[in-house]
Design a protein around this motif. Structure first.
Motif, PDB file in Angstrom:
ATOM      1  N   ALA A 113      -2.944   1.235 -13.024  1.00 19.64           N
ATOM      2  CA  ALA A 113      -4.235   1.196 -12.317  1.00 19.64           C
ATOM      3  C   ALA A 113      -5.140   2.284 -12.868  1.00 19.64           C
ATOM      4  N   GLN A 114      -6.448   2.079 -12.693  1.00 17.42           N
ATOM      5  CA  GLN A 114      -7.416   3.049 -13.200  1.00 17.42           C
ATOM      6  C   GLN A 114      -7.801   4.042 -12.096  1.00 17.42           C
TER       7      GLN A 114
ATOM      8  N   GLU B 240      -4.074  -2.353 -10.373  1.00 18.70           N
ATOM      9  CA  GLU B 240      -5.025  -2.075  -9.287  1.00 18.70           C
ATOM     10  C   GLU B 240      -4.562  -0.892  -8.443  1.00 18.70           C
ATOM     11  N   THR B 241      -5.510  -0.214  -7.870  1.00 17.73           N
ATOM     12  CA  THR B 241      -5.209   0.835  -6.893  1.00 17.73           C
ATOM     13  C   THR B 241      -4.999   0.149  -5.536  1.00 17.73           C
ATOM     14  N   ILE B 242      -4.566   0.930  -4.543  1.00 19.39           N
ATOM     15  CA  ILE B 242      -4.306   0.327  -3.223  1.00 19.39           C
ATOM     16  C   ILE B 242      -5.587  -0.263  -2.639  1.00 19.39           C
TER      17      ILE B 242
ATOM     18  N   ARG C 283       4.150  -4.884   1.251  1.00 22.32           N
ATOM     19  CA  ARG C 283       4.971  -4.021   0.385  1.00 22.32           C
ATOM     20  C   ARG C 283       4.308  -3.800  -0.972  1.00 22.32           C
ATOM     21  N   GLU C 284       3.471  -4.724  -1.352  1.00 18.34           N
ATOM     22  CA  GLU C 284       2.800  -4.608  -2.654  1.00 18.34           C
ATOM     23  C   GLU C 284       1.602  -3.654  -2.635  1.00 18.34           C
ATOM     24  N   LEU C 285       1.316  -3.115  -1.462  1.00 18.44           N
ATOM     25  CA  LEU C 285       0.153  -2.223  -1.379  1.00 18.44           C
ATOM     26  C   LEU C 285       0.481  -0.829  -1.908  1.00 18.44           C
TER      27      LEU C 285
END
Lengths: 163, 414, 416
Positions: free
Chosen positions: B252-253, B3-5, B244-246
């Motif tokens: 990610a696409q 995933e993207t942010i 932190r996971e952001l």
């Protein structure tokens, strides 16, 4: 299918919100007070020339810039039936939908029309100009719902049971 | 799949995986309304039939465009804002503390991972701390105040990767201007920008803010920087695991990925009257100027004022040229007093105004007339933005702008 | 028969032995000040002249102060006109340096000079014993082209000051009391002259404030005896007196007032006239929307110190806009060094760059419909500070600051 015709005014690319209504006039009391200044940095005479039922045709990125909702409101208040542009900036797009101003995206018409030409729009179908037809893509369902409610204010009124 | 942010922020908010193009209703963490639009928000809110704000702690009202008032009807906005705030028990009102976007992060209203909307296009700024933030109109703001929710379309993401060390005379402003030039004024319409790379990691939150702020000039819906230790320090918090996971996942696409080498950047300007009309300053050298404006939510922060001070120290603004400095907030103004920046600027002849939007919103703060030229550090150079439509507005970094003020013409900063 | 200061200055400028009130004389002017309020009109008229020229460019001082930074497209055009003209003709020009009269006092005016200013508060220059008077742009243009003008010799009102102002009472209270006493036209066409032992207790900032407001009593000019305080001020600013004039023992005054400074109390001038003065206590409790500490009258370092001392550690009332506007860049820089700017910023004030601000009512800080301003500005005429239906109370720096803290008019002694 709903259909209407109108005389077109033609503008270029990147018609920004500051052109549509300069910040100087944003603290005027009502949108009606602001309409004489619409498009004034670019074409100061235009606001007075536009007549009810006219159609605005523009290039890409129409309405880029600020979040000022007066921009679509003024266009509507001037009597413009719809705007046909190659593309729209996103905040302007949302604001227009929320105020029930019809926006049509089409990347060919702008370069085919001349100012003063007549065009005919068949909602959710196509635009006609000089025997040419330009297709219109339809809007996502959630937007159709807002438009069908008559704008976001009416949609909320319905939700709150005040109309 | 990664995933993207923005996809992660929306997932955390709605509780399910989302993809670009999905239309979802999000719960809003904070909203910002400024003085220009508060009368309209108030009117729409009541017209819609709402009787209370969904969460008074989550709404922030900020007066900045009209401070101090320059037209006799301006103060009506304050009176109507004050009345609305009193009636609906708003907790957070800033009446002369600075520019809305600066205050939203500086005063701690926005945290990493938040979803925030504001009645101003430059609301994209809060991406600097890893928040999804975007500008909306006053009708939608009124509906959020009542419901706490808004529909959004999950945007595709353009990733911008920058690596290496920036030349000494290049600032974050030069990077974002160059990017806007490359993308075009509508190149990121409806999309999210995501910035990565070691150059970005080295950057201060203030510099990131200049970039996220201007992302909207490429049409972007938001512009995100992964929260890191700098973010945590700026927000005076410790990042949680979730925060932190952001970061954008490696798988990610992205709809587009752009790579830049930091060493390749040079000082640039956006030439009249489009933000994407970018030229290297070296190609514009010698053009005479009438005024310089250093300020705005793009470049009115302490590091910007300090960069300008470094250039003007011991020198004086050129004759008949005005250098107008408008710090972005009261806090910044005071910090600039404290560390001596203000003294350097005023000794050089700068006109320092109270923190506000100033000239950037074109109502006061140095309005110009036909055939005048201004070098400005703000975000827009639209036709007529700072006076008549025959004013030439060149957007630049504070460093470039300060150098131009001393020279009285466009020059490349040392 | 003896002559007054005003008569002596005119006689010298007219190059005659004696003059008397009522005479009209052609005089040589020492200095011509003009600001952005009207200079563009002067320039328009200048270009209509058959043979436009400037008699002596060294006498001209042009100061941009009314709308700085520029706040409208219309003003931008007149500013450009003024700036371009000054540049073309090599006229001494200031922009961003502060309010014209303060800039003049800091940089140009000296004792014994005769000065025309295209602004009514030019009478401020009497603080150093210079004859300053406000003129319109036609008079200004004539003087600019010929270096000369005509003057009707005014009668003089002499104010003999004794005693000392009490703590918490300021020069502004004194001049407002005098205006209240003689009325808004009490000194029409006249010169107001100040002297006596009480003058020794007033610093230069006080003196400027007093002379500055004399036009509100209709005075043509105001003059103060030149003393050590004057000479020290001039020396500190790198200037020498042109000439020190003093009224003769047997000079003829239209009237002599004796004023004991210790009898003066804090004053408020109520809307909409400067002579509508009352004891400040009578106004306690009146709601305000805005407070203004600044102007050529009360924007000097001494005034800012009064405000800062009062507000240090306190906050501006949340619903009041408290504008603090140093009268000049020099004042601003001094205030910066003394920590005063930071004190005001910490308290929540709006600290503006040096300019005329709301005193002129067409610049940043204007008030809206039915709003109330308490101000250290020069005038409280109807509409002066913005909307035609708004209200201005004039008061000293302490009363203005105290009111900004309280959110309604109050006096400094009411603030704990």
């Amino acid at each position: 299918m709903e259909k209407f015709s109108g005389k077109v005014w033609v503008l270029g690319d990147d018609i920004d919100t500051d052109i549509i209504i300069p910040t100087e006039y944003l603290a005027l009391k009502t949108v009606e007070d602001m309409t004489p200044y619409a498009f004034s940095p670019l074409r100061p005479e235009l606001a007075a020339q536009i007549q009810k039922g006219d159609i605005l045709v523009a290039g890409k990125n129409f309405g880029c810039g600020s979040s000022r909702e007066q921009a679509p409101e003024i266009i509507k208040a001037l009597g413009i039936q719809c705007v046909i542009a190659k593309s729209y900036a996103r905040i302007f797009f949302r604001n227009a939908i929320n105020n029930g101003l019809l926006l049509i995206e089409n990347d060919q018409l702008r370069d085919a029309v001349c100012e003063g030409d007549m065009v005919t729009v068949t909602i959710n179908a196509y635009i006609e100009h000089n025997d040419n037809q330009y297709p219109i893509t339809s809007l996502p369902q959630n937007l159709v719902e807002i438009i069908e409610a008559g704008g976001l204010v009416k949609a909320m009124q319905k939700k709150n049971g005040v109309c | 799949m990664g995933e993207t942010i923005i996809e992660k922020i929306v997932r955390n908010n709605v509780g399910r995986v989302v993809h670009p193009g999905d239309i979802v209703t999000v719960n809003v963490d904070r909203v910002m309304i400024h003085d220009i639009f508060i009368p309209f928000v108030a009117a729409k809110f009541e017209e819609m039939g709402f009787t209370k704000i969904w969460d008074t702690d989550k709404a922030v009202l900020i007066y900045d465009h009209l401070v101090p008032a320059s037209q006799v009807d301006d103060t009506r906005h304050f009176r109507e804002g004050n009345a609305f705030a009193a009636k609906y028990d708003m907790k957070h009102v800033h009446r002369s503390d600075g520019i809305c976007h600066q205050l939203m992060t500086e005063a701690g209203y926005v945290k990493p991972g938040n979803i925030v909307f504001g009645t101003d296009s430059h609301t994209t700024t809060y991406g600097c701390v890893g928040a999804f933030s975007s500008g909306i109109g006053y009708t939608e703001m009124a509906s959020i105040l009542g419901t706490g929710t808004l529909w959004i379309r999950v945007p595709e993401t353009i990733k911008i990767h920058i690596t290496g060390k920036l030349p000494a005379n290049v600032m974050a402003k030069d990077i974002i201007l160059k990017l806007i030039g490359d993308l075009g004024a509508d190149g990121a319409t409806y999309k999210a920008l995501e910035f990565t790379g070691d150059t970005i990691e080295q950057m201060s939150v203030a510099s990131r803010m200049s970039m996220s702020n201007m992302a909207v000039e490429a049409g972007a819906k938001c512009a995100l920087f992964a929260p890191d230790e700098k973010t945590a320090a700026y927000c005076e918090m410790t990042l949680t695991q979730k925060e932190r996971e952001l970061v954008g996942d490696t798988d990610a696409q992205y709809c587009q990925v752009l790579h830049y080498q930091a060493e390749d950047f040079v000082p640039v300007m956006a030439c009249p009257s489009n933000v994407d009309k970018i030229k290297p300053v070296s190609e514009l050298v010698g053009k005479e100027i009438d005024q310089v404006f250093i300020g705005s939510c793009t470049n009115g922060r302490l590091e910007d004022l300090m960069a300008a001070a470094e250039i003007v120290r011991g020198k004086h603004v050129a004759p008949f040229v005005k250098l107008i400095v408008t710090p972005a907030s009261r806090k910044i103004y005071r910090q600039a007093i404290e560390n001596g920046t203000m003294e350097v600027l005023t000794q050089a002849g700068a006109i320092v105004t109270h923190p506000s939007c100033g000239l950037c919103c074109g109502r006061t703060g140095g309005i110009l007339t036909d055939h005048e030229t201004v070098v400005a550090t703000n975000n827009r150079n639209f036709l007529g933005r700072m006076g008549t439509s025959k004013v030439g507005i060149y957007l630049a970094s504070p460093r470039t702008a300060a150098a131009c003020a001393i020279a009285g013409k466009i020059v490349v900063p040392e | 028969m003896g002559m007054t200061m005003a008569e002596k200055i005119i006689a010298a400028a007219a190059n005659v032995e004696t003059v008397k009130p009522g005479d009209i004389h052609t005089v040589e002017l020492d200095r011509l000040m003009s600001n952005d309020g009207t200079t563009h009109l002067t320039i328009d008229m200048y270009h209509q002249l058959q043979n436009p020229h400037i008699a002596d460019v060294n006498k001209l001082v042009w100061i941009m102060d009314h709308n700085v930074p520029c706040d409208s497209v219309k003003t931008a055009a007149s500013h450009k006109k003024m700036r371009d003209f000054a540049r073309e003709h090599n006229i001494k020009f200031y922009e961003g340096a502060g309010v014209c009269h303060q800039v003049m006092m800091e940089n140009h005016v000296t004792s014994g000079e005769l000065i025309f200013g295209a602004d009514s508060h030019t009478c401020a220059y009497g603080a150093v014993g210079a004859f300053g008077t406000g003129v319109g742009c036609t008079d200004y243009l004539y003087a600019m082209v010929t270096g000369k003008s005509w003057l009707l010799v005014p009668e003089t009102l002499r104010f003999e000051l004794t005693g000392k102002l009490k703590d918490g009472v300021y020069a502004r209270d004194l001049i407002l009391s005098i205006i209240g006493m003689i009325g808004a036209n009490g000194a029409n066409y006249m010169a107001m002259e100040f002297g006596g032992e009480g003058l020794q207790t007033l610093c230069m900032s006080d003196r400027i404030a007093i002379c500055n407001l004399c036009v509100e009593a209709g005075a043509k000019t105001a003059l103060m005896d030149v003393d050590e305080i004057t000479l020290t001020y001039l020396k500190e600013h790198g200037r020498e007196p042109k000439h020190i004039f003093k009224s003769d023992e047997d000079a003829q005054f239209a009237k002599v007032y004796e004023i004991d400074l210790s009898t003066i109390n804090p004053i408020v001038a109520k809307p909409h006239f400067v002579d509508s003065v009352v004891d400040a206590k009578e106004c306690i409790g009146i709601h305000i929307d805005e407070a203004f500490l600044g102007s050529c009258n009360n924007g000097r370092i001494e005034d800012l110190r009064v405000g800062a001392d009062l507000i240090r550690g306190k906050k501006v009332h949340p619903l009041v806009r408290f504008l603090v506007v140093p009268a000049s860049a020099e004042v601003y820089k001094q205030a910066l060094v003394e920590g005063i700017i930071d004190t005001f910023m910490e308290a929540g004030a709006i600290v503006m760059n040096p300019n005329c601000s709301v005193c002129w009512g067409s610049c940043q800080g204007v008030i809206g419909e039915n709003e109330v301003l308490i101000s250290t500005g020069t005038r409280n005429f109807k509409g002066r500070a913005g909307h035609k239906d708004s209200f201005v109370y004039l008061a000293n720096a302490a009363t203005v600051t105290a009111s900004a803290i309280k959110g309604e008019i109050t006096t400094a002694d009411q603030i704990a």
